[in-house]
Motif scaffolding. Structure first.
Motif, PDB file in Angstrom:
ATOM      1  N   GLN A 169       1.898   0.056 -13.864  1.00  0.00           N
ATOM      2  CA  GLN A 169       0.591   0.123 -14.513  1.00  0.00           C
ATOM      3  C   GLN A 169      -0.260  -1.054 -14.067  1.00  0.00           C
ATOM      4  O   GLN A 169       0.216  -2.194 -13.959  1.00  0.00           O
ATOM      5  N   GLY A 170      -1.531  -0.784 -13.790  1.00  0.00           N
ATOM      6  CA  GLY A 170      -2.438  -1.834 -13.366  1.00  0.00           C
ATOM      7  C   GLY A 170      -2.607  -1.957 -11.866  1.00  0.00           C
ATOM      8  O   GLY A 170      -3.478  -2.690 -11.397  1.00  0.00           O
ATOM      9  N   THR A 171      -1.763  -1.233 -11.098  1.00  0.00           N
ATOM     10  CA  THR A 171      -1.909  -1.251  -9.636  1.00  0.00           C
ATOM     11  C   THR A 171      -3.240  -0.604  -9.248  1.00  0.00           C
ATOM     12  O   THR A 171      -3.568   0.486  -9.713  1.00  0.00           O
ATOM     13  N   ARG A 172      -4.004  -1.278  -8.405  1.00  0.00           N
ATOM     14  CA  ARG A 172      -5.286  -0.725  -7.950  1.00  0.00           C
ATOM     15  C   ARG A 172      -5.007   0.398  -6.951  1.00  0.00           C
ATOM     16  O   ARG A 172      -4.389   0.179  -5.905  1.00  0.00           O
ATOM     17  N   VAL A 173      -5.457   1.575  -7.300  1.00  0.00           N
ATOM     18  CA  VAL A 173      -5.222   2.735  -6.446  1.00  0.00           C
ATOM     19  C   VAL A 173      -6.572   3.267  -5.970  1.00  0.00           C
ATOM     20  O   VAL A 173      -7.280   3.962  -6.695  1.00  0.00           O
ATOM     21  N   ARG A 174      -6.916   2.919  -4.759  1.00  0.00           N
ATOM     22  CA  ARG A 174      -8.147   3.410  -4.138  1.00  0.00           C
ATOM     23  C   ARG A 174      -7.827   3.743  -2.701  1.00  0.00           C
ATOM     24  O   ARG A 174      -7.386   2.897  -1.932  1.00  0.00           O
ATOM     25  N   VAL A 175      -8.023   5.001  -2.321  1.00  0.00           N
ATOM     26  CA  VAL A 175      -7.671   5.453  -0.983  1.00  0.00           C
ATOM     27  C   VAL A 175      -8.710   4.962   0.017  1.00  0.00           C
ATOM     28  O   VAL A 175      -9.915   5.136  -0.181  1.00  0.00           O
ATOM     29  N   LYS A 176      -8.219   4.342   1.094  1.00  0.00           N
ATOM     30  CA  LYS A 176      -9.091   3.891   2.180  1.00  0.00           C
ATOM     31  C   LYS A 176      -8.860   4.770   3.400  1.00  0.00           C
ATOM     32  O   LYS A 176      -7.711   5.050   3.768  1.00  0.00           O
ATOM     33  N   PRO A 185      -1.544   2.958  -2.345  1.00  0.00           N
ATOM     34  CA  PRO A 185      -0.230   3.026  -2.985  1.00  0.00           C
ATOM     35  C   PRO A 185       0.061   4.456  -3.456  1.00  0.00           C
ATOM     36  O   PRO A 185      -0.728   5.047  -4.190  1.00  0.00           O
ATOM     37  N   GLY A 186       1.159   5.024  -2.990  1.00  0.00           N
ATOM     38  CA  GLY A 186       1.555   6.358  -3.435  1.00  0.00           C
ATOM     39  C   GLY A 186       0.882   7.502  -2.702  1.00  0.00           C
ATOM     40  O   GLY A 186       1.063   8.665  -3.073  1.00  0.00           O
ATOM     41  N   ILE A 187       0.115   7.230  -1.631  1.00  0.00           N
ATOM     42  CA  ILE A 187      -0.560   8.313  -0.917  1.00  0.00           C
ATOM     43  C   ILE A 187       0.445   9.273  -0.302  1.00  0.00           C
ATOM     44  O   ILE A 187       0.184  10.472  -0.175  1.00  0.00           O
TER      45      ILE A 187
END
Length: 398
Positions: A169-176, A185-187
């Motif tokens: 929880q709290g991990t920044r997840v933004r696809v580049k 993360p997790g893509i």
């Protein structure tokens, strides 16, 4: 977008035979853990489409192959591949490639650590409902869609992709997007698997592919870490002896199809001591020191190459202040092996290692507690060429 396929067996299941992939298969996605995670993508890439098409025809084959005894021996992948509706479903992967990639990005950007998958589950439920599948969320938080088959209502083929991620929880997840790469993360694990699930559901629906077995598409919860496979366990409990095959879509590899369960155990070992002040109680037993000695001692245990066996000290906790002698320390350990007896041996080795951490006259105690267990499964299918166009007919397991 692409995902690996795990073909697993339920008791008494029937399923196709697959063989080892040929050399040169392209790896389109990778997820390198918390520091970096990426997937190559291209709406024009033929390797991605072929691999997703293989996933599609594999799932359709299993669904169509669960047929009455008088006809099932005649069912082959070659025959099914010539079915006009199946061809239309496979062609839809080309037409919808950009849409599938966009959905992968959208789902990946919804945080879903284990035990907190709710928002992603709702998004997936909405996607599958909009495609036309009957969809609900069950007691374990799984997203479950059913599409009735034309044959026995009893027979079920379960196609699942876990929706949780290993990232906390709290991990920044933004696809580049960087050229032909998606990074987040997790893509790949398991954004690729969920996208493949949605893409396959749309392809089957758009082409109106008819199957003998009921198809169940599921986004399952609690696959990572201490989730202890709670989602897939619930699905197995729900469908029980109706299951004829289970296909898990997980991760990004196009190199192989996994056909054997991997035994795993997660264990927490704890050491306790009297504690004290770093100055006035110097020399008193230190729980962290004792735990560290035990970890070093366990690391000297012989680990076989065959069956492949591994262990990992993943989380270490202990202490409350820099100037306080810790009265408690713990470590969470991941044990894995291709053969369950090896895990029995390693777990037994852990127990005496508690004592290895004690110095002369030290008053420390400890315990070893299982967190989760997963049993190894017998190998039920062979492996097949992935992405090579070698769609071989399958022996039906009896």
């Amino acid at each position: 977008m692409i995902a690996a396929v795990d073909v697993l067996a339920a008791p008494g299941m029937m399923g196709p035979v697959f063989r080892q992939p040929k050399a040169g298969t392209t790896l389109l996605a990778q997820d390198n853990g918390p520091k970096s995670a990426c997937v190559r993508w291209s709406t024009q890439g033929t390797s991605a489409r072929k691999s997703l098409q293989l996933l599609g025809i594999s799932c359709i084959f299993v669904g169509m192959a669960v047929m009455p005894a008088r006809t099932k021996d005649a069912v082959t992948i070659e025959r099914i591949a010539q079915n006009p509706r199946v061809q239309a479903a496979l062609a839809s992967f080309d037409k919808n490639a950009e849409w599938i990639t966009d959905e992968q990005v959208r789902l990946t950007e919804i945080p879903a650590p284990s035990f907190a998958e709710g928002h992603r589950a709702e998004a997936l439920r909405h996607m599958l409902t909009s495609i036309g599948w009957k969809t609900e969320i069950d007691a374990a938080g799984n997203v479950v869609s059913e599409r009735d088959g034309n044959g026995s209502a009893k027979d079920v083929v379960l196609i699942a992709a876990h929706i949780d991620t290993v990232f906390p929880q709290g991990t920044r997840v933004r696809v580049k997007r960087k050229g032909t790469r998606l990074e987040a993360p997790g893509i790949a694990d398991n954004g690729a698997g969920i996208a493949a699930l949605v893409g396959l559901a749309r392809a089957v629906s758009d082409a109106n592919v008819q199957t003998e077995a009921t198809l169940v598409f599921a986004g399952d919860t609690g696959e990572e870490g201490e989730g202890n496979l709670r989602g897939i366990r619930q699905l197995i409990t729900t469908y029980k002896d109706r299951l004829r095959a289970v296909i898990a879509i997980d991760g990004a590899s196009t190199d192989h199809i996994v056909t054997q369960g991997l035994a795993s155990r997660r264990i927490e070992a704890t050491v306790r001591g009297p504690g004290g002040h770093s100055w006035s109680d110097f020399g008193s037993p230190n729980a962290i020191t004792a735990l560290a000695r035990g970890m070093v001692a366990f690391s000297s245990v012989s680990i076989p190459d065959v069956p492949r066996t591994t262990f990992n000290f993943g989380v270490v906790e202990g202490g409350t202040s820099v100037n306080a002698i810790p009265d408690r320390a713990s470590v969470k350990i991941d044990l894995r092996s291709e053969e369950e007896p090896e895990l029995d041996r390693l777990e037994k080795e852990l127990h005496p290692r508690r004592n290895d951490g004690r110095g002369a006259g030290q008053r420390v105690a400890g315990d070893v507690v299982p967190i989760s267990r997963g049993a190894a499964g017998r190998e039920t299918t062979e492996r097949c060429a992935v992405g090579s166009g070698d769609y071989r007919s399958g022996q039906i397991l009896r």
